[in-house]
Design a protein around this motif. Sequence first.
Motif, PDB file in Angstrom:
ATOM      1  N   LYS A 164       1.673   0.077 -47.706  1.00 46.90           N
ATOM      2  CA  LYS A 164       0.749  -0.236 -46.607  1.00 46.90           C
ATOM      3  C   LYS A 164       0.880  -1.689 -46.187  1.00 46.90           C
ATOM      4  CE  LYS A 164      -4.163  -0.297 -45.404  1.00 46.90           C
ATOM      5  NZ  LYS A 164      -5.548   0.006 -45.872  1.00 46.90           N
ATOM      6  N   LEU A 167       4.141  -2.304 -44.428  1.00 43.58           N
ATOM      7  CA  LEU A 167       4.132  -1.789 -43.051  1.00 43.58           C
ATOM      8  C   LEU A 167       3.438  -2.751 -42.105  1.00 43.58           C
ATOM      9  CD1 LEU A 167       4.423   0.468 -40.893  1.00 43.58           C
ATOM     10  CD2 LEU A 167       2.242   1.367 -41.729  1.00 43.58           C
ATOM     11  N   TYR A 168       2.249  -3.190 -42.468  1.00 43.38           N
ATOM     12  CA  TYR A 168       1.486  -4.055 -41.559  1.00 43.38           C
ATOM     13  C   TYR A 168       2.096  -5.443 -41.429  1.00 43.38           C
ATOM     14  CZ  TYR A 168      -2.208  -0.656 -40.823  1.00 43.38           C
ATOM     15  OH  TYR A 168      -2.913   0.457 -40.428  1.00 43.38           O
ATOM     16  N   SER A 190      -0.291   8.473 -50.014  1.00 43.68           N
ATOM     17  CA  SER A 190      -0.429   7.376 -49.055  1.00 43.68           C
ATOM     18  C   SER A 190       0.826   6.509 -49.029  1.00 43.68           C
ATOM     19  CB  SER A 190      -1.651   6.526 -49.404  1.00 43.68           C
ATOM     20  OG  SER A 190      -1.466   5.851 -50.638  1.00 43.68           O
ATOM     21  N   GLU A 191       1.409   6.271 -50.212  1.00 38.72           N
ATOM     22  CA  GLU A 191       2.644   5.480 -50.267  1.00 38.72           C
ATOM     23  C   GLU A 191       3.753   6.155 -49.465  1.00 38.72           C
ATOM     24  OE1 GLU A 191       3.516   2.408 -52.164  1.00 38.72           O
ATOM     25  OE2 GLU A 191       1.387   2.309 -51.696  1.00 38.72           O
ATOM     26  N   TYR A 194       2.933   5.818 -45.616  1.00 38.35           N
ATOM     27  CA  TYR A 194       3.183   4.455 -45.132  1.00 38.35           C
ATOM     28  C   TYR A 194       4.676   4.134 -45.121  1.00 38.35           C
ATOM     29  CZ  TYR A 194      -1.791   3.251 -45.203  1.00 38.35           C
ATOM     30  OH  TYR A 194      -3.133   3.189 -44.943  1.00 38.35           O
ATOM     31  N   THR A 195       5.400   4.667 -46.102  1.00 35.48           N
ATOM     32  CA  THR A 195       6.849   4.459 -46.116  1.00 35.48           C
ATOM     33  C   THR A 195       7.505   5.120 -44.911  1.00 35.48           C
ATOM     34  OG1 THR A 195       6.897   4.325 -48.533  1.00 35.48           O
ATOM     35  CG2 THR A 195       8.966   4.854 -47.431  1.00 35.48           C
ATOM     36  N   GLN A 198       6.920   3.062 -41.986  1.00 33.93           N
ATOM     37  CA  GLN A 198       7.766   1.860 -42.036  1.00 33.93           C
ATOM     38  C   GLN A 198       9.159   2.144 -41.482  1.00 33.93           C
ATOM     39  OE1 GLN A 198       7.359  -1.568 -43.754  1.00 33.93           O
ATOM     40  NE2 GLN A 198       9.022  -1.702 -42.288  1.00 33.93           N
TER      41      GLN A 198
END
Length: 279
Positions: A164, A167-168, A190-191, A194-195, A198
């Motif tokens: 996360k 990504l941000y 969640s990982e 978010y990956t 990305q």
Amino acid sequence: MYELSQYLLHSSIQYLAEAEQALASPPDGVVPIAHAENTYQFPDQTIWKFEKRIVTDRYKETYTQLTAADVTQLHQALTQFAIDNHKLAQDAEKLKELSKTVEAVAREKEALAAKSAMHDSLASCITVTKQFLAGDLDRISAEVVLREWEKSIAFRDSVLEPAKDSLYHAAKSSGVTIRITGKIPDGDMSELIYTAMQVCLTNAVQYAKATELAACIRKNDDIITVMIRNNGKQPEQPVREGGGLTNLRRRIEAAGGTMRIQSLPEFILCIEIPKRKHE
């Protein structure tokens, strides 16, 4: 004992010697039990153990006593015990081999995650550098470019930093707005999401000149569906999977999910992962 003597001698036992001779060379139908001393299986499938011992009466006279004990159930229990032990030994060997496989899969997963992180980090650095050199985004300064390359060279942040945060940070460096509809689940799921974002972010900035990345997350009883799109220019031809998308597909399929790519009329990455498989 009368029935046993009929099997052994076809008559009653009169003398100890004739009983011992019959047991030493048993007739057809009477089978010695291997690895069990003085134990025989008779034609009626019962198993008897013979024992000879010296006894003394109250007058101090000594006698030789031959006894036979029915050990059918005990023998069956011991036989089943041996079978179970053999099966347990086989299961233990299979479990040992399985543990080796699990360790190998875990090492492969860690290596794949590290390769994916390195690929994403390098791709982000290259994209930011190209934008800075081309002057596409005024908000990208030389300091931002240098900081991204320092992170990539060290590699520590790309592996240890949560997906996360990575990504941000990459979105901020590229001037891209992240929009998420729906709730991202906790834990490893969640990982993975978010990956995936990305990877899409890197491609969206590099190829589509996007300024916004959107993810829509839907849940039902069995499956979590994630659809990722951007506001950049539409692909001119079908999107081909490269290093980032290929590594992402491997991770998703390893989690029991599926990944689909739509190229036209707009790029959409769709991920579906069974909840129970993930858990």
